[in-house]
Design an enzyme around this catalytic site. Structure first.
Site, PDB file in Angstrom:
ATOM      1  N   ARG A 163       0.826  -1.224   0.000  1.00  0.00           N
ATOM      2  CA  ARG A 163       0.000   0.000   0.000  1.00  0.00           C
ATOM      3  C   ARG A 163       0.861   1.276   0.000  1.00  0.00           C
ATOM      4  NH1 ARG A 163      -3.220  -3.658  -0.670  1.00  0.00           N
ATOM      5  NH2 ARG A 163      -5.346  -3.713   0.128  1.00  0.00           N
ATOM      6  N   SER A 235     -11.030  -1.093   2.515  1.00  0.00           N
ATOM      7  CA  SER A 235     -10.320  -1.145   3.805  1.00  0.00           C
ATOM      8  C   SER A 235     -10.086   0.273   4.290  1.00  0.00           C
ATOM      9  CB  SER A 235      -8.960  -1.801   3.647  1.00  0.00           C
ATOM     10  OG  SER A 235      -9.081  -3.114   3.228  1.00  0.00           O
ATOM     11  N   GLU A 333      -5.826   3.760   5.940  1.00  0.00           N
ATOM     12  CA  GLU A 333      -5.254   3.550   4.622  1.00  0.00           C
ATOM     13  C   GLU A 333      -5.803   4.623   3.672  1.00  0.00           C
ATOM     14  OE1 GLU A 333      -6.950   1.321   1.509  1.00  0.00           O
ATOM     15  OE2 GLU A 333      -5.761  -0.411   2.094  1.00  0.00           O
TER      16      GLU A 333
HETATM   17  N1  EPU Z   1     -10.824 -11.141   9.807  1.00  0.00           N
HETATM   18  C1  EPU Z   1     -11.649 -11.299  10.900  1.00  0.00           C
HETATM   19  N2  EPU Z   1     -12.745 -10.475  10.990  1.00  0.00           N
HETATM   20  C2  EPU Z   1     -13.041  -9.548  10.064  1.00  0.00           C
HETATM   21  C3  EPU Z   1     -12.190  -9.387   8.956  1.00  0.00           C
HETATM   22  C4  EPU Z   1     -11.084 -10.208   8.851  1.00  0.00           C
HETATM   23  O1  EPU Z   1     -11.418 -12.129  11.773  1.00  0.00           O
HETATM   24  O2  EPU Z   1     -14.039  -8.854  10.227  1.00  0.00           O
HETATM   25  C5  EPU Z   1      -9.675 -12.044   9.658  1.00  0.00           C
HETATM   26  C6  EPU Z   1      -9.896 -12.976   8.479  1.00  0.00           C
HETATM   27  O3  EPU Z   1     -10.568 -14.149   8.878  1.00  0.00           O
HETATM   28  C7  EPU Z   1      -8.487 -13.285   8.035  1.00  0.00           C
HETATM   29  C8  EPU Z   1      -7.739 -12.012   8.356  1.00  0.00           C
HETATM   30  O4  EPU Z   1      -8.527 -11.305   9.318  1.00  0.00           O
HETATM   31  O5  EPU Z   1      -7.931 -14.315   8.804  1.00  0.00           O
HETATM   32  C9  EPU Z   1      -7.527 -11.163   7.110  1.00  0.00           C
HETATM   33  O6  EPU Z   1      -8.776 -10.809   6.551  1.00  0.00           O
HETATM   34  P1  EPU Z   1      -9.068 -10.802   4.962  1.00  0.00           P
HETATM   35  O7  EPU Z   1      -8.491 -12.019   4.358  1.00  0.00           O
HETATM   36  O8  EPU Z   1     -10.487 -10.481   4.797  1.00  0.00           O
HETATM   37  O9  EPU Z   1      -8.196  -9.666   4.345  1.00  0.00           O
HETATM   38  P2  EPU Z   1      -7.527  -8.402   4.956  1.00  0.00           P
HETATM   39  O10 EPU Z   1      -6.096  -8.640   5.289  1.00  0.00           O
HETATM   40  O11 EPU Z   1      -8.350  -7.966   6.077  1.00  0.00           O
HETATM   41  C10 EPU Z   1      -6.658  -7.353   2.744  1.00  0.00           C
HETATM   42  C11 EPU Z   1      -6.796  -6.051   2.028  1.00  0.00           C
HETATM   43  C12 EPU Z   1      -8.082  -5.994   1.211  1.00  0.00           C
HETATM   44  C13 EPU Z   1      -8.082  -7.159   0.255  1.00  0.00           C
HETATM   45  C14 EPU Z   1      -7.980  -8.455   1.076  1.00  0.00           C
HETATM   46  C15 EPU Z   1      -7.916  -9.679   0.215  1.00  0.00           C
HETATM   47  C16 EPU Z   1      -5.613  -4.465   3.433  1.00  0.00           C
HETATM   48  C17 EPU Z   1      -5.729  -3.333   4.379  1.00  0.00           C
HETATM   49  N3  EPU Z   1      -6.754  -4.960   2.964  1.00  0.00           N
HETATM   50  O12 EPU Z   1      -7.664  -7.393   3.738  1.00  0.00           O
HETATM   51  O13 EPU Z   1      -8.053  -4.787   0.472  1.00  0.00           O
HETATM   52  O14 EPU Z   1      -9.252  -7.180  -0.532  1.00  0.00           O
HETATM   53  O15 EPU Z   1      -6.758  -8.427   1.861  1.00  0.00           O
HETATM   54  O16 EPU Z   1      -6.639  -9.813  -0.290  1.00  0.00           O
HETATM   55  O17 EPU Z   1      -4.505  -4.877   3.107  1.00  0.00           O
HETATM   56  C18 EPU Z   1      -8.790  -2.536   0.231  1.00  0.00           C
HETATM   57  O18 EPU Z   1      -7.602  -2.230   0.231  1.00  0.00           O
HETATM   58  O19 EPU Z   1      -9.713  -1.692   0.133  1.00  0.00           O
HETATM   59  C19 EPU Z   1      -9.140  -3.939   0.421  1.00  0.00           C
HETATM   60  C20 EPU Z   1     -10.401  -4.329   0.534  1.00  0.00           C
END
Ligand code: EPU
Length: 337
Positions: A163, A235, A333
């Site tokens: 990012r 996000s 972000e």
């Molecule tokens: N999780 C929870 N509760 C929640 C959300 C997430 O327990 O409400 C846990 C999930 O189960 C998982 C971990 O947290 O174990 C990570 O969650 P997730 O895979 O949903 O992805 P993320 O790391 O939260 C990132 C990006 C997203 C992107 C997803 C998929 C960032 C800040 N966000 O989210 O990007 O779509 O990975 O690759 O890096 C964006 O930038 O707008 C965005 C949506």
């Protein structure tokens, strides 16, 4: 040709849907428009607003909003293995991904359905499901507002990281992106390592480009609110990167805590802000018109009528809840103006 608007309401131009005015908004096509504008007006304060998917306005904007409108696409070269193309800043990101999938070109499919313009993609190096824009970008072309010249940076010069890019740092307030060049591949190179992607792709019959795109779209749709229905900017927070000993201390207390290696740096670990917010008890929490999304704790939503200031105040509550429970700082972000 440029078009100039005065005292324009930005509600339709930001995905949070907050109502703020901009003193001046200039839609521009090309470098000649920008050169003319900067020579004549020498604006002190300006901001580039693409599709408005990652910006939160907290006040009326007194400077000049600059919005690119050129959205053309040119194929620069093609051989047996790859295609190189140049795409102008206002082109819709997902339309480009669909185009690449339709033509059997690999590299962008995991980045399906990200709300963004092409010009905004390099700024925060948009990423999802184990892929980032930097994996396919070869060149970023921008207008330098100090020299009034058109400049080109190759991928290695863009300072891409999670990012992050040079456009958020050294070139912040100086570069206006006009076009991005990409290299896409004809040989299959499926990237299915992230979370539930492989299962969703298998369900659809295996790793074709179309199945991967459909799987990613379905996963995103099931978790992320549609900004046309519920204002949001994806996000809201970045996943925090913490010292290894902090992560180890937390893992003793919470063995199921998601954590990820940071390529090239063993001394730090990336945590999942969504999980931290969720476990801090904030998922689905609401204060007035602002809330944490029910299905994805990383996303703050505008239930209708929220101001930017309401969102910021609530984001502060979310940060405090995470800091109190885990001692970890999470930061937005989203660009806050
Ligand atoms: N999780 C929870 N509760 C929640 C959300 C997430 O327990 O409400 C846990 C999930 O189960 C998982 C971990 O947290 O174990 C990570 O969650 P997730 O895979 O949903 O992805 P993320 O790391 O939260 C990132 C990006 C997203 C992107 C997803 C998929 C960032 C800040 N966000 O989210 O990007 O779509 O990975 O690759 O890096 C964006 O930038 O707008 C965005 C949506």
């Amino acid at each position: 040709m440029k078009r100039i608007y005065y005292d324009i309401n930005l509600a339709e131009r930001n995905s949070f849907g907050v109502e703020q005015l901009a003193n001046t908004l200039v839609e521009f096509d090309n470098v000649a428009d920008l050169r003319e504008f900067f020579e004549e007006q020498r604006p002190e304060e300006w901001y580039v607003l693409g599709a408005g998917n990652n910006t939160l306005f907290t006040r009326d904007y007194k400077g000049v909003i600059l919005t690119p409108v050129a959205d053309g696409m040119t194929i620069l070269s093609e051989d047996e293995e790859s295609v190189e193309l140049r795409v102008e800043a206002a082109h819709e990101w997902d339309a480009l991904v669909e185009w690449s999938v339709e033509r059997g070109l690999w590299g962008m499919e995991n980045l399906s359905a990200i709300p963004s313009s092409v010009g905004a993609a390099p700024v925060q190096n948009i990423g999802a499901y184990g892929a980032e824009a930097k994996d396919v970008i070869t060149v970023v072309e921008y207008f330098d507002t100090e020299t009034l010249e058109l400049c080109r940076l190759c991928n290695a010069e863009c300072g891409f990281a999670y990012r992050e890019s040079i456009f958020k740092h050294e070139l912040r307030g100086r570069a206006i992106i006009l076009a991005v060049e990409f290299k896409l591949h004809k040989m299959p190179r499926p990237n299915l390592g992230y979370g539930d992607v492989v299962g969703e792709v298998e369900k659809r019959g295996g790793a074709t480009l179309r199945n991967i795109r459909d799987a990613i779209c379905a996963i995103r749709q099931s978790k992320l609110p549609d900004p046309k229905v519920l204002g949001n900017a994806g996000s809201f927070f970045k996943n925090p990167v913490v010292e290894r000993d902090v992560a180890e201390r937390l893992l003793k207390l919470y063995p199921d805590m998601p954590h990820y290696a940071v390529p090239g740096d063993d001394s730090v670990v990336k945590l999942a802000a969504g999980w931290l917010i969720d476990r801090a008890g904030m998922k689905g929490r609401r204060s007035g018109a602002v809330g944490v999304h029910e299905r994805q704790a990383l996303v703050l939503v505008n239930h209708g009528g929220a101001t930017g200031a309401d969102v910021i105040a609530f984001a502060g509550e979310v940060c405090r809840a995470v800091a109190d429970k885990f001692g970890v700082e999470i930061v937005p972000e989203v660009n806050i103006l």
